[in-house]
Motif scaffolding. Structure first.
Motif, PDB file in Angstrom:
ATOM      1  N   LEU A   1       0.436  -1.447   0.332  1.00  0.00           N
ATOM      2  CA  LEU A   1       0.208   0.065  -0.542  1.00  0.00           C
ATOM      3  C   LEU A   1       0.911   0.937  -0.414  1.00  0.00           C
ATOM      4  O   LEU A   1       0.686   2.566  -1.276  1.00  0.00           O
ATOM      5  CB  LEU A   1      -1.221  -0.030   1.203  1.00  0.00           C
ATOM      6  N   LEU A   2       1.937   1.099   0.641  1.00  0.00           N
ATOM      7  CA  LEU A   2       2.821   2.502   1.331  1.00  0.00           C
ATOM      8  C   LEU A   2       3.276   2.239  -0.445  1.00  0.00           C
ATOM      9  O   LEU A   2       3.498   3.513  -0.635  1.00  0.00           O
ATOM     10  CB  LEU A   2       3.704   2.442   1.906  1.00  0.00           C
ATOM     11  N   PHE A   3       4.241   1.497  -0.888  1.00  0.00           N
ATOM     12  CA  PHE A   3       4.920   1.973  -2.296  1.00  0.00           C
ATOM     13  C   PHE A   3       3.598   2.276  -2.994  1.00  0.00           C
ATOM     14  O   PHE A   3       4.318   3.286  -3.857  1.00  0.00           O
ATOM     15  CB  PHE A   3       5.665   0.520  -2.471  1.00  0.00           C
ATOM     16  N   ALA A   4       2.632   2.032  -2.853  1.00  0.00           N
ATOM     17  CA  ALA A   4       1.752   2.204  -3.898  1.00  0.00           C
ATOM     18  C   ALA A   4       1.170   3.925  -4.120  1.00  0.00           C
ATOM     19  O   ALA A   4       1.202   4.235  -5.028  1.00  0.00           O
ATOM     20  CB  ALA A   4      -0.341   1.262  -4.515  1.00  0.00           C
ATOM     21  N   GLY A   5       0.753   4.002  -2.975  1.00  0.00           N
ATOM     22  CA  GLY A   5       0.761   4.932  -2.084  1.00  0.00           C
ATOM     23  C   GLY A   5       2.024   5.976  -2.789  1.00  0.00           C
ATOM     24  O   GLY A   5       1.458   7.763  -3.762  1.00  0.00           O
ATOM     25  N   ILE A   6       3.245   6.423  -3.257  1.00  0.00           N
ATOM     26  CA  ILE A   6       4.207   6.833  -3.104  1.00  0.00           C
ATOM     27  C   ILE A   6       4.246   7.019  -4.964  1.00  0.00           C
ATOM     28  O   ILE A   6       4.293   8.077  -5.668  1.00  0.00           O
ATOM     29  CB  ILE A   6       5.601   6.333  -2.366  1.00  0.00           C
ATOM     30  N   THR A   7       3.967   6.108  -5.588  1.00  0.00           N
ATOM     31  CA  THR A   7       4.388   5.283  -6.725  1.00  0.00           C
ATOM     32  C   THR A   7       2.683   6.860  -7.930  1.00  0.00           C
ATOM     33  O   THR A   7       3.080   7.736  -8.295  1.00  0.00           O
ATOM     34  CB  THR A   7       4.096   4.235  -7.055  1.00  0.00           C
ATOM     35  N   ILE A   8       1.361   6.797  -6.990  1.00  0.00           N
ATOM     36  CA  ILE A   8       1.207   7.917  -7.405  1.00  0.00           C
ATOM     37  C   ILE A   8       1.421   9.419  -6.923  1.00  0.00           C
ATOM     38  O   ILE A   8       0.666   9.862  -8.205  1.00  0.00           O
ATOM     39  CB  ILE A   8      -0.479   6.862  -7.101  1.00  0.00           C
ATOM     40  N   GLY A   9       1.655   8.598  -5.867  1.00  0.00           N
ATOM     41  CA  GLY A   9       1.954  10.216  -5.614  1.00  0.00           C
ATOM     42  C   GLY A   9       2.979  11.095  -6.684  1.00  0.00           C
ATOM     43  O   GLY A   9       3.027  12.207  -6.712  1.00  0.00           O
TER      44      GLY A   9
ATOM     45  N   ILE B   1       7.596   4.227 -13.244  1.00  0.00           N
ATOM     46  CA  ILE B   1       8.471   1.947 -13.842  1.00  0.00           C
ATOM     47  C   ILE B   1       9.477   1.766 -12.828  1.00  0.00           C
ATOM     48  O   ILE B   1       9.484   0.190 -12.824  1.00  0.00           O
ATOM     49  CB  ILE B   1       9.407   2.895 -15.453  1.00  0.00           C
ATOM     50  N   TYR B   2       9.445   2.540 -11.822  1.00  0.00           N
ATOM     51  CA  TYR B   2      10.384   2.440 -10.385  1.00  0.00           C
ATOM     52  C   TYR B   2       9.256   1.703  -9.799  1.00  0.00           C
ATOM     53  O   TYR B   2       9.835   0.191  -8.807  1.00  0.00           O
ATOM     54  CB  TYR B   2      11.252   3.674 -10.058  1.00  0.00           C
ATOM     55  N   GLY B   3       8.231   2.730 -10.109  1.00  0.00           N
ATOM     56  CA  GLY B   3       7.411   1.727  -9.359  1.00  0.00           C
ATOM     57  C   GLY B   3       6.409   0.772  -9.219  1.00  0.00           C
ATOM     58  O   GLY B   3       6.372  -0.436  -8.422  1.00  0.00           O
ATOM     59  N   ILE B   4       6.745   0.302 -10.699  1.00  0.00           N
ATOM     60  CA  ILE B   4       5.524  -1.315 -10.551  1.00  0.00           C
ATOM     61  C   ILE B   4       7.394  -2.098 -10.599  1.00  0.00           C
ATOM     62  O   ILE B   4       6.664  -2.776  -9.829  1.00  0.00           O
ATOM     63  CB  ILE B   4       5.627  -1.266 -12.800  1.00  0.00           C
ATOM     64  N   ALA B   5       8.403  -1.796 -10.778  1.00  0.00           N
ATOM     65  CA  ALA B   5       9.663  -2.307 -10.211  1.00  0.00           C
ATOM     66  C   ALA B   5       9.811  -2.797  -9.151  1.00  0.00           C
ATOM     67  O   ALA B   5      10.392  -3.985  -8.373  1.00  0.00           O
ATOM     68  CB  ALA B   5      10.537  -1.464 -10.577  1.00  0.00           C
ATOM     69  N   LEU B   6       9.319  -2.325  -8.166  1.00  0.00           N
ATOM     70  CA  LEU B   6       9.708  -1.688  -6.773  1.00  0.00           C
ATOM     71  C   LEU B   6       8.233  -2.843  -6.278  1.00  0.00           C
ATOM     72  O   LEU B   6       8.461  -4.046  -5.524  1.00  0.00           O
ATOM     73  CB  LEU B   6       9.285  -0.519  -5.581  1.00  0.00           C
ATOM     74  N   ILE B   7       7.507  -2.328  -6.336  1.00  0.00           N
ATOM     75  CA  ILE B   7       5.942  -3.687  -6.192  1.00  0.00           C
ATOM     76  C   ILE B   7       6.173  -5.071  -6.683  1.00  0.00           C
ATOM     77  O   ILE B   7       5.560  -6.104  -5.916  1.00  0.00           O
ATOM     78  CB  ILE B   7       4.715  -2.685  -6.885  1.00  0.00           C
ATOM     79  N   ALA B   8       6.433  -5.202  -8.338  1.00  0.00           N
ATOM     80  CA  ALA B   8       6.500  -6.548  -8.553  1.00  0.00           C
ATOM     81  C   ALA B   8       7.545  -6.858  -7.861  1.00  0.00           C
ATOM     82  O   ALA B   8       7.761  -8.610  -6.844  1.00  0.00           O
ATOM     83  CB  ALA B   8       6.902  -6.529 -10.009  1.00  0.00           C
ATOM     84  N   GLY B   9       9.033  -6.427  -7.380  1.00  0.00           N
ATOM     85  CA  GLY B   9       9.855  -7.180  -6.650  1.00  0.00           C
ATOM     86  C   GLY B   9       9.350  -7.485  -4.926  1.00  0.00           C
ATOM     87  O   GLY B   9       9.956  -8.369  -4.222  1.00  0.00           O
ATOM     88  N   CYS B  10       8.793  -6.454  -4.525  1.00  0.00           N
ATOM     89  CA  CYS B  10       8.286  -6.603  -3.277  1.00  0.00           C
ATOM     90  C   CYS B  10       7.398  -8.125  -3.085  1.00  0.00           C
ATOM     91  O   CYS B  10       7.212  -9.437  -2.119  1.00  0.00           O
ATOM     92  CB  CYS B  10       7.436  -5.953  -2.329  1.00  0.00           C
TER      93      CYS B  10
ATOM     94  N   LEU C   1      12.549   6.017  -4.034  1.00  0.00           N
ATOM     95  CA  LEU C   1      11.797   5.275  -4.734  1.00  0.00           C
ATOM     96  C   LEU C   1      12.821   3.647  -5.681  1.00  0.00           C
ATOM     97  O   LEU C   1      12.351   2.846  -5.666  1.00  0.00           O
ATOM     98  CB  LEU C   1      10.633   5.921  -5.848  1.00  0.00           C
ATOM     99  N   ARG C   2      13.824   4.268  -5.871  1.00  0.00           N
ATOM    100  CA  ARG C   2      14.927   3.705  -6.887  1.00  0.00           C
ATOM    101  C   ARG C   2      15.620   2.966  -5.695  1.00  0.00           C
ATOM    102  O   ARG C   2      16.051   1.910  -6.780  1.00  0.00           O
ATOM    103  CB  ARG C   2      15.676   4.865  -7.585  1.00  0.00           C
ATOM    104  N   LEU C   3      15.573   3.717  -4.688  1.00  0.00           N
ATOM    105  CA  LEU C   3      16.958   2.599  -3.831  1.00  0.00           C
ATOM    106  C   LEU C   3      15.697   1.173  -3.348  1.00  0.00           C
ATOM    107  O   LEU C   3      16.588   0.042  -3.417  1.00  0.00           O
ATOM    108  CB  LEU C   3      17.267   3.234  -2.911  1.00  0.00           C
ATOM    109  N   ALA C   4      14.629   1.351  -3.187  1.00  0.00           N
ATOM    110  CA  ALA C   4      13.724   0.359  -2.036  1.00  0.00           C
ATOM    111  C   ALA C   4      13.155  -0.609  -4.389  1.00  0.00           C
ATOM    112  O   ALA C   4      13.161  -1.955  -3.716  1.00  0.00           O
ATOM    113  CB  ALA C   4      12.464   1.353  -2.014  1.00  0.00           C
ATOM    114  N   ALA C   5      12.941  -0.594  -4.769  1.00  0.00           N
ATOM    115  CA  ALA C   5      12.876  -0.812  -6.002  1.00  0.00           C
ATOM    116  C   ALA C   5      14.111  -1.829  -6.351  1.00  0.00           C
ATOM    117  O   ALA C   5      14.039  -3.315  -6.652  1.00  0.00           O
ATOM    118  CB  ALA C   5      12.783  -0.443  -7.801  1.00  0.00           C
ATOM    119  N   LEU C   6      15.625  -1.523  -5.979  1.00  0.00           N
ATOM    120  CA  LEU C   6      16.411  -2.152  -6.212  1.00  0.00           C
ATOM    121  C   LEU C   6      16.650  -2.703  -5.541  1.00  0.00           C
ATOM    122  O   LEU C   6      16.994  -4.718  -5.114  1.00  0.00           O
ATOM    123  CB  LEU C   6      17.497  -1.244  -6.159  1.00  0.00           C
ATOM    124  N   ALA C   7      16.220  -2.840  -3.554  1.00  0.00           N
ATOM    125  CA  ALA C   7      16.514  -3.808  -2.915  1.00  0.00           C
ATOM    126  C   ALA C   7      15.248  -4.433  -2.902  1.00  0.00           C
ATOM    127  O   ALA C   7      15.788  -5.721  -1.830  1.00  0.00           O
ATOM    128  CB  ALA C   7      16.285  -2.963  -1.386  1.00  0.00           C
TER     129      ALA C   7
END
Length: 412
Positions: free
Chosen positions: A276-284, A295-304, A375-381
């Motif tokens: 939920l948090l990452f989706a909210g950050i991506t939309i914002g 792009i980074y938001g989708i990569a982050l949510i998929a990784g999670c 967002l980018r750092l979290a997507a990588l992690a």
């Protein structure tokens, strides 16, 4: 392990300031039930009980009927004035004592970790006011009397209402886990007042978990609005949801409400709040900076999502059935025994994916206006997390690693 509990004579009990000493409420649990339940959680499977004449036996009957004590064996000795300072008292129960046993005062409030860590004492206690592990031979001889401070656990003896307050403060302050890091200790300290209040309410740990989810949903909605002030409000709310996440576990341990379902449910909610948090950050960020952030938001949510699936499989493999709460401890032990170069690095960085740690960094990155970098750092992690989890899942469940995994289970 056997534990001996000797309830004092009723006339002696009446001298205490606290009324109804055995049934007084200590952090939501009657005193005697708390003492016995803590012993059971610490590994005691048999109680040798000395119950005095003149004391209402229904107190014990209500205590032992609690589901918390299900499976505990109890041996009641015919009532007499048991005094641990007299050899005659020990001689009277000699046939019932195990070779090693735990002397457990009726009013000693502690945690299962401290009680389980009680060491075998080389001397008989001089005061008998605190738990001590003894051999039957030493108790019967009673020749070597001394101070056993280094051999009994930390705790509080409850004799008065003031002692009850001290005991509750002690329980809340020590309701964490041995593996807690500095971030969790900070979070738990912030939670102490609320947790102590909740122990005297009908609110369950799962209710606190649901409250944390509700707060996280509002946090995500605030992030999705796409402005600095909304981001800041979202970060503060997400921090609050993290504190609620700490509180549910503290409350469960204090009130003996740990369960496999509770562990699963807490994990499910943690994963949901992250998504939920990452989706909210991506939309914002999309609203504020444009489509590239998606792009980074989708990569982050998929990784999670992948991390959730892989770690769930790993948890099921490494832990015993019905004990998912042991996953973190066993995984840490497996990493410590792994000789590869990658394990030390993973041990150092895995802490940052815990929610109790993440809430601090989400708040920091939000306050300094660095959400795009976050967002980018979290997507990588996130994608490193599921990749490494898949690697270790293979490594620790292969045939050559089975002995190490079994050793980790035994160590738990």
């Amino acid at each position: 392990m056997q534990a001996l509990i000797a309830i004092p004579e009723f006339r002696e009990m009446a001298e205490y300031e606290a009324d109804e000493a055995l049934t007084q409420d200590i952090a939501g649990i009657p005193a005697l039930l708390r003492v016995v339940a803590t012993a059971k959680r610490a590994g005691v499977d048999e109680i040798l009980l000395m119950w005095p004449r003149g004391l209402d036996h229904t107190i014990w009957e209500q205590c032992i009927a609690s589901p918390i004590l299900r499976g505990l064996k109890v041996i009641e000795f015919p009532s007499f004035a048991f005094d641990p300072r007299h050899k005659s008292s020990w001689a009277a129960i000699a046939s019932l004592l195990d070779d090693e046993f735990l002397w457990l005062p009726w009013n000693w409030i502690t945690t299962k970790q401290f009680l389980a860590a009680t060491k075998l004492s080389p001397v008989v206690s001089a005061k008998w006011a605190a738990p001590v592990r003894l051999t039957r031979e030493l108790a019967l001889r009673g020749l070597r009397t001394g101070v056993t401070r280094s051999h009994h656990p930390r705790g509080v003896s409850v004799y008065s209402p003031e002692d009850v307050q001290k005991a509750e403060q002690f329980l809340v302050a020590n309701s964490g886990k041995p593996s807690d890091g500095i971030y969790s200790r900070i979070n738990r300290r912030l939670c102490w007042p609320a947790v102590r209040t909740l122990t005297h309410s009908p609110i369950t740990p799962n209710c606190v978990t649901v409250a944390g989810l509700a707060v996280a949903i509002v946090a995500a909605l605030m992030y999705a609005r796409g402005s600095y002030l909304n981001y800041l409000a979202g970060a503060l709310l997400f921090f609050l949801s993290g504190l609620l996440d700490e509180m549910d576990g503290m409350l469960a341990r204090i009130k003996f409400r740990e369960s496999a379902f509770g562990t699963w449910f807490e994990g499910f909610v943690d994963n949901a709040t992250y998504l939920l948090l990452f989706a909210g950050i991506t939309i914002g960020l999309y609203r504020e900076l444009g489509a590239r952030e998606v792009i980074y938001g989708i990569a982050l949510i998929a990784g999670c999502a992948l991390s959730v699936v892989v770690i769930a499989l790993q948890r099921k493999t490494i832990t015993a059935g019905g004990q998912p709460n042991e996953y973190a401890g066993r995984m840490n032990r497996l990493l410590e025994t792994d000789p590869s170069l990658i394990s030390p690095m993973v041990r150092q960085i895995h802490i940052f994916i815990k929610k109790g740690v993440a809430i601090h960094y989400v708040l920091i990155f939000t306050v300094i206006g660095a959400l795009p970098f976050f967002l980018r750092l979290a997507a990588l992690a996130a994608n490193l997390t599921w990749t490494l989890a898949l690697y270790f899942n293979w490594k620790f469940t292969s045939k050559r690693s089975v002995p190490a995994m079994e050793q980790a289970k035994l160590a738990a």
